[in-house]
Design a protein around this motif. Structure first.
Motif, PDB file in Angstrom:
ATOM      1  N   ARG A 363       0.855  -1.194   0.000  1.00 15.57           N
ATOM      2  CA  ARG A 363       0.000   0.000   0.000  1.00 15.57           C
ATOM      3  C   ARG A 363       0.884   1.234   0.000  1.00 15.57           C
ATOM      4  NH1 ARG A 363      -5.429   1.124   3.490  1.00 15.57           N
ATOM      5  NH2 ARG A 363      -5.693   3.336   2.977  1.00 15.57           N
ATOM      6  N   ASP A 364       0.568   2.171  -0.872  1.00 14.18           N
ATOM      7  CA  ASP A 364       1.351   3.399  -1.005  1.00 14.18           C
ATOM      8  C   ASP A 364       0.744   4.510  -0.158  1.00 14.18           C
ATOM      9  OD1 ASP A 364       2.906   2.016  -2.749  1.00 14.18           O
ATOM     10  OD2 ASP A 364       2.026   2.876  -4.570  1.00 14.18           O
ATOM     11  N   ILE A 365       1.593   5.156   0.636  1.00 13.82           N
ATOM     12  CA  ILE A 365       1.183   6.262   1.512  1.00 13.82           C
ATOM     13  C   ILE A 365       1.844   7.540   1.003  1.00 13.82           C
ATOM     14  CG2 ILE A 365       1.125   7.146   3.864  1.00 13.82           C
ATOM     15  CD1 ILE A 365      -0.489   4.586   3.447  1.00 13.82           C
ATOM     16  N   GLU A 366       1.060   8.552   0.736  1.00  8.35           N
ATOM     17  CA  GLU A 366       1.577   9.830   0.222  1.00  8.35           C
ATOM     18  C   GLU A 366       1.951  10.758   1.379  1.00  8.35           C
ATOM     19  OE1 GLU A 366      -1.222   9.785  -3.807  1.00  8.35           O
ATOM     20  OE2 GLU A 366      -1.207  11.534  -2.482  1.00  8.35           O
ATOM     21  N   LEU A 367       3.147  11.328   1.291  1.00  5.02           N
ATOM     22  CA  LEU A 367       3.629  12.280   2.299  1.00  5.02           C
ATOM     23  C   LEU A 367       3.455  13.706   1.792  1.00  5.02           C
ATOM     24  CD1 LEU A 367       6.899  10.512   3.499  1.00  5.02           C
ATOM     25  CD2 LEU A 367       4.534  10.088   4.183  1.00  5.02           C
ATOM     26  N   ARG A 368       3.463  14.646   2.761  1.00  2.00           N
ATOM     27  CA  ARG A 368       3.249  16.047   2.402  1.00  2.00           C
ATOM     28  C   ARG A 368       4.407  16.641   1.610  1.00  2.00           C
ATOM     29  NH1 ARG A 368      -1.113  18.161   4.930  1.00  2.00           N
ATOM     30  NH2 ARG A 368      -1.969  16.979   6.693  1.00  2.00           N
ATOM     31  N   ASP A 369       5.611  16.060   1.760  1.00  2.00           N
ATOM     32  CA  ASP A 369       6.767  16.567   1.002  1.00  2.00           C
ATOM     33  C   ASP A 369       6.822  16.000  -0.423  1.00  2.00           C
ATOM     34  OD1 ASP A 369       9.231  14.390   2.668  1.00  2.00           O
ATOM     35  OD2 ASP A 369       7.460  13.951   1.444  1.00  2.00           O
ATOM     36  N   ARG A 371       6.812  12.786  -1.340  1.00  2.00           N
ATOM     37  CA  ARG A 371       7.286  11.415  -1.452  1.00  2.00           C
ATOM     38  C   ARG A 371       6.110  10.433  -1.306  1.00  2.00           C
ATOM     39  NH1 ARG A 371      11.300  10.199   2.936  1.00  2.00           N
ATOM     40  NH2 ARG A 371      10.000  11.667   4.121  1.00  2.00           N
ATOM     41  N   ILE A 372       6.323   9.246  -1.863  1.00  2.00           N
ATOM     42  CA  ILE A 372       5.333   8.161  -1.751  1.00  2.00           C
ATOM     43  C   ILE A 372       6.066   6.974  -1.141  1.00  2.00           C
ATOM     44  CG2 ILE A 372       3.753   6.641  -2.969  1.00  2.00           C
ATOM     45  CD1 ILE A 372       3.523   8.776  -5.135  1.00  2.00           C
ATOM     46  N   ILE A 373       5.594   6.504   0.024  1.00  2.00           N
ATOM     47  CA  ILE A 373       6.233   5.407   0.742  1.00  2.00           C
ATOM     48  C   ILE A 373       5.340   4.173   0.640  1.00  2.00           C
ATOM     49  CG2 ILE A 373       7.230   4.633   2.918  1.00  2.00           C
ATOM     50  CD1 ILE A 373       8.574   7.074   1.651  1.00  2.00           C
ATOM     51  N   ARG A 374       5.890   3.100   0.113  1.00  2.00           N
ATOM     52  CA  ARG A 374       5.146   1.839  -0.009  1.00  2.00           C
ATOM     53  C   ARG A 374       5.350   1.005   1.249  1.00  2.00           C
ATOM     54  NH1 ARG A 374       5.471  -0.898  -5.624  1.00  2.00           N
ATOM     55  NH2 ARG A 374       3.996   0.845  -5.938  1.00  2.00           N
ATOM     56  N   HIS A 375       4.231   0.549   1.823  1.00  2.00           N
ATOM     57  CA  HIS A 375       4.242  -0.254   3.042  1.00  2.00           C
ATOM     58  C   HIS A 375       3.884  -1.706   2.712  1.00  2.00           C
ATOM     59  CE1 HIS A 375       4.142   3.723   4.716  1.00  2.00           C
ATOM     60  NE2 HIS A 375       4.014   3.306   5.976  1.00  2.00           N
ATOM     61  N   ASP A 400      10.081   8.002  -7.259  1.00  2.00           N
ATOM     62  CA  ASP A 400      10.634   8.041  -8.615  1.00  2.00           C
ATOM     63  C   ASP A 400       9.991   6.972  -9.501  1.00  2.00           C
ATOM     64  OD1 ASP A 400      13.985   8.778  -7.374  1.00  2.00           O
ATOM     65  OD2 ASP A 400      12.280  10.108  -7.817  1.00  2.00           O
ATOM     66  N   ALA A 401       9.784   5.805  -8.921  1.00  2.00           N
ATOM     67  CA  ALA A 401       9.164   4.731  -9.711  1.00  2.00           C
ATOM     68  C   ALA A 401       7.747   5.095 -10.120  1.00  2.00           C
ATOM     69  CB  ALA A 401       9.171   3.425  -8.909  1.00  2.00           C
ATOM     70  N   ARG A 402       6.991   5.700  -9.183  1.00  2.00           N
ATOM     71  CA  ARG A 402       5.626   6.113  -9.512  1.00  2.00           C
ATOM     72  C   ARG A 402       5.625   7.183 -10.604  1.00  2.00           C
ATOM     73  NH1 ARG A 402       0.701   6.815  -6.737  1.00  2.00           N
ATOM     74  NH2 ARG A 402       1.236   5.032  -5.435  1.00  2.00           N
ATOM     75  N   SER A 403       6.546   8.140 -10.494  1.00  3.13           N
ATOM     76  CA  SER A 403       6.616   9.186 -11.514  1.00  3.13           C
ATOM     77  C   SER A 403       6.957   8.610 -12.877  1.00  3.13           C
ATOM     78  CB  SER A 403       7.667  10.238 -11.108  1.00  3.13           C
ATOM     79  OG  SER A 403       7.324  10.857  -9.890  1.00  3.13           O
ATOM     80  N   ALA A 404       7.921   7.661 -12.878  1.00  2.00           N
ATOM     81  CA  ALA A 404       8.288   7.037 -14.145  1.00  2.00           C
ATOM     82  C   ALA A 404       7.129   6.255 -14.729  1.00  2.00           C
ATOM     83  CB  ALA A 404       9.495   6.114 -13.929  1.00  2.00           C
ATOM     84  N   GLN A 405       6.379   5.572 -13.849  1.00  2.00           N
ATOM     85  CA  GLN A 405       5.231   4.810 -14.311  1.00  2.00           C
ATOM     86  C   GLN A 405       4.159   5.718 -14.896  1.00  2.00           C
ATOM     87  OE1 GLN A 405       3.406   2.472 -11.259  1.00  2.00           O
ATOM     88  NE2 GLN A 405       1.957   1.511 -12.643  1.00  2.00           N
ATOM     89  N   GLN A 406       3.907   6.844 -14.212  1.00  5.80           N
ATOM     90  CA  GLN A 406       2.921   7.786 -14.731  1.00  5.80           C
ATOM     91  C   GLN A 406       3.367   8.360 -16.065  1.00  5.80           C
ATOM     92  OE1 GLN A 406       2.436  10.647 -11.589  1.00  5.80           O
ATOM     93  NE2 GLN A 406       1.080   9.317 -10.373  1.00  5.80           N
ATOM     94  N   ARG A 407       4.672   8.627 -16.166  1.00  8.17           N
ATOM     95  CA  ARG A 407       5.194   9.167 -17.417  1.00  8.17           C
ATOM     96  C   ARG A 407       5.035   8.154 -18.549  1.00  8.17           C
ATOM     97  NH1 ARG A 407       5.396  13.079 -20.821  1.00  8.17           N
ATOM     98  NH2 ARG A 407       7.270  13.099 -22.141  1.00  8.17           N
ATOM     99  N   LEU A 408       5.324   6.901 -18.267  1.00  2.94           N
ATOM    100  CA  LEU A 408       5.171   5.860 -19.287  1.00  2.94           C
ATOM    101  C   LEU A 408       3.696   5.709 -19.694  1.00  2.94           C
ATOM    102  CD1 LEU A 408       7.598   3.104 -17.944  1.00  2.94           C
ATOM    103  CD2 LEU A 408       7.916   4.558 -19.953  1.00  2.94           C
ATOM    104  N   THR A 409       2.831   5.834 -18.699  1.00  2.00           N
ATOM    105  CA  THR A 409       1.397   5.740 -19.002  1.00  2.00           C
ATOM    106  C   THR A 409       0.963   6.876 -19.904  1.00  2.00           C
ATOM    107  OG1 THR A 409       0.982   4.662 -16.884  1.00  2.00           O
ATOM    108  CG2 THR A 409      -0.909   5.651 -17.994  1.00  2.00           C
TER     109      THR A 409
END
Length: 577
Positions: A363-369, A371-375, A400-409
């Motif tokens: 599960r991915d948790i979004e931080l205010r700064d 970042r996205i932390i996967r638990h 970074d992985a999420r951003s790259a994935q969104q970019r690829l999408t």
């Protein structure tokens, strides 16, 4: 007695009285013959020619009487035999004991008694045999396993009803199959089964073998199979019996037992290993966990933090390990409070995972700064396999992985020149909108258009000018596209707008807005000035078509009709239904 087929003569229906007449005629002839012999012996010298003639006539008459007597006896015997044969044949048709009457002829009466006694005993034996056969058949048919019988040449002759329940194939399917082994037996076990059958037909008694039988629905089950040879009194093979008993439960128990034994052995080995080298392993594990990129946190069954690696400290911006080790996990949440966008949802997620007593899904948790932390969390079992000793949490920064994935999408779904959704996304959205509209009983609209005179701009001012026209056109039309309207570039100068929950009138209004916006556009290219117009086709589902391909086709035809009628206009599709 039944009538003979020939009833024209008295001899055709011999009666006891006629037989007695034949007997008396035979006796009288014998007496006359005897008298003739005496007369001949004692009066030979005194007899005249007349006497000799009389004696000769008497002898001829006696001979005729004797012949007739024998013929009568022969015919009577034949008729009696025919009558007995007819009654025996009639009894054979009904499988009953023949009714053979007694007519006073001792030899035939004795024969009738013997035949009746034989048939009665035979019937008793047949009934006893039938009873035994029915009993054994009932035993075979009530068998829980598969029972089959084959001829000496391997042809299937009989199957018990349990076969249909086990295999899922009806008895008719089994008899119609060319090879019953190919129908039942799992592909990998067929060679062995065919070899066992071949040896059985050759007269070899084989021990039981464990094979897998595949049911009609694809399920597999283990069976103990055996072929048994059936021979006649001369030793010739006349049949082959096949038996298969379900041993799946035993197999499951054996497998479970093996798995249990293996687990016990692993647990014992791990216990001894960690008892002997616990300190060294602890240091090596700590060093290893500090070198991985993921943050790792161990919590015991009382929810106290036992270990946290350095990447986890850095990830959560903690002062040091000592600030959280030995405290409850709530302390870590308090120290990082405010870092997450939705703290309430995060606290609920943590409690939900702990109460589930199971491994969690990522599960991915979004931080205010940003970042996205996967638990990810998993239960840590104890060395003896009893109660879990705690839980491990793994944290990974996937920003970074999420951003790259969104970019690829985006690259896969958007047109690189205009930024609009491309044809691939258009087809996906069309399928989804058509399914939703059919389920809700609403209409979905499609507007397709291309640019009139775009080829002239490309040929006159170059492809860069054409790209500028496309970009600006998309920006201007995109500004009037509403929230429930999706704008696509399908390729070249071909575009589409997909609208949910609409009707034909609303689609016509949208087409007029698009036409008006395009007419307002003018382009300056050095010493030249250009403008564009649009040819638009409009259709709605299910009014004009009900399928994806059908809706696209009727919309394209409407667009081509608009172009043929002078361009710079909109045409409503004709129904394809």
């Amino acid at each position: 007695m039944p009538k003979s087929s020939d009833s024209s003569t008295p001899l055709a229906k011999p009666l006891p009285q006629r037989w007695r007449i034949a007997q008396r005629a035979y006796a009288l002839g014998a007496v006359l013959l005897m008298l003739l012999s005496v007369t001949t012996l004692h009066g030979e010298a005194a007899m005249t020619s007349r006497s000799l003639l009389e004696l000769l006539c008497l002898a001829i008459l006696l001979a005729i009487i004797i012949v007739l007597a024998f013929r009568l006896a022969h015919r009577a015997a034949l008729d009696r035999v025919a009558q007995m044969q007819a009654r025996i044949s009639a009894a054979l048709k009904t499988l009953e004991v023949p009714d053979l009457p007694h007519d006073g002829w001792q030899a035939f009466d004795d024969l009738a008694d013997a035949i009746t006694l034989y048939c009665t005993r035979a019937e008793q034996q047949v009934q006893a045999l039938s009873s035994d056969v029915n009993w054994y058949r009932q035993l075979a048919e009530d068998s829980l396993g598969i029972e089959a019988y084959f001829s000496g040449k391997g042809r299937l002759l009989w199957l018990n009803p349990a076969t249909e329940r086990i295999t899922g194939y009806s008895l008719e399917d089994c008899f119609a199959a060319g090879d019953i082994v190919d129908l039942w037996v799992y592909a990998k076990d067929r060679p062995l089964m065919k070899e066992l059958a071949r040896r059985g037909l050759a007269g070899e008694e084989r021990e039981e073998h464990e094979l897998r039988i595949q049911s009609r629905d694809g399920g597999l089950g283990w069976f103990s199979c055996r072929w048994r040879v059936n021979r006649d009194e001369t030793g010739r093979i006349v049949g082959l019996r096949f038996s298969a008993q379900d041993i799946q439960r035993r197999k499951d128990a054996e497998l479970k037992l093996l798995e249990t034994v293996a687990a016990l052995r692993r647990t014992q080995a791990l216990k001894e290993h960690y008892l002997n080298r616990s300190n060294d392993e602890k240091m090596r594990l700590s060093s290893l966990l500090d070198t991985v990129a993921q943050g790792i946190l161990f919590v015991d069954r009382d929810r106290r933090i036992v270990y946290i690696n350095q990447p986890a400290v850095d990830l959560w911006r903690l002062d040091s390990r000592d600030s959280v080790v030995g405290t409850r996990d709530a302390t870590l949440i308090e120290q990082t409070f405010g870092m997450r966008i939705d703290e309430e949802a995060y606290a609920h997620y943590i409690e939900e995972v702990i109460l589930s007593r199971q491994n969690s899904l990522p599960r991915d948790i979004e931080l205010r700064d940003g970042r996205i932390i996967r638990h990810v969390s998993a239960i840590v079992p104890s060395s003896d396999g009893s109660r879990p000793i705690g839980r491990v949490w793994v944290f990974e920064d996937v920003t970074d992985a999420r951003s790259a994935q969104q970019r690829l999408t985006e690259l896969a779904e958007r047109d690189p020149l205009t930024g609009l959704y491309n044809r691939r996304r258009f087809m996906e959205e069309m399928e989804r909108h058509l399914a939703d509209s059919a389920r809700r009983g609403e209409q979905v609209g499609l507007l397709s258009f291309d640019l009139d005179g775009f080829k002239f701009i490309n040929d006159t001012y170059g492809h860069q000018a054409g790209d500028e026209v496309l970009i600006r056109l998309c920006q201007e039309i995109g500004s009037i596209v509403r929230r429930n309207e999706l704008f696509f570039r399908l390729g070249g100068d071909e575009f589409a707008i997909l609208v949910a929950s609409t009707d034909t009138e609303s689609m016509e209004q949208l087409a007029r807005r698009v036409l008006s916006k395009a007419q307002e556009l003018h382009f300056d290219f050095g010493d030249g000035r250009a403008s564009i117009t649009l040819s638009i086709g409009v259709a709605t589902a299910p009014v004009h078509a009900t399928t994806l391909d059908g809706l696209i086709a009727v919309t394209d035809r409407a667009m081509y009709r608009a172009k043929a009628l002078g361009k710079n206009r909109c045409e409503i599709a004709a129904s394809s239904l």
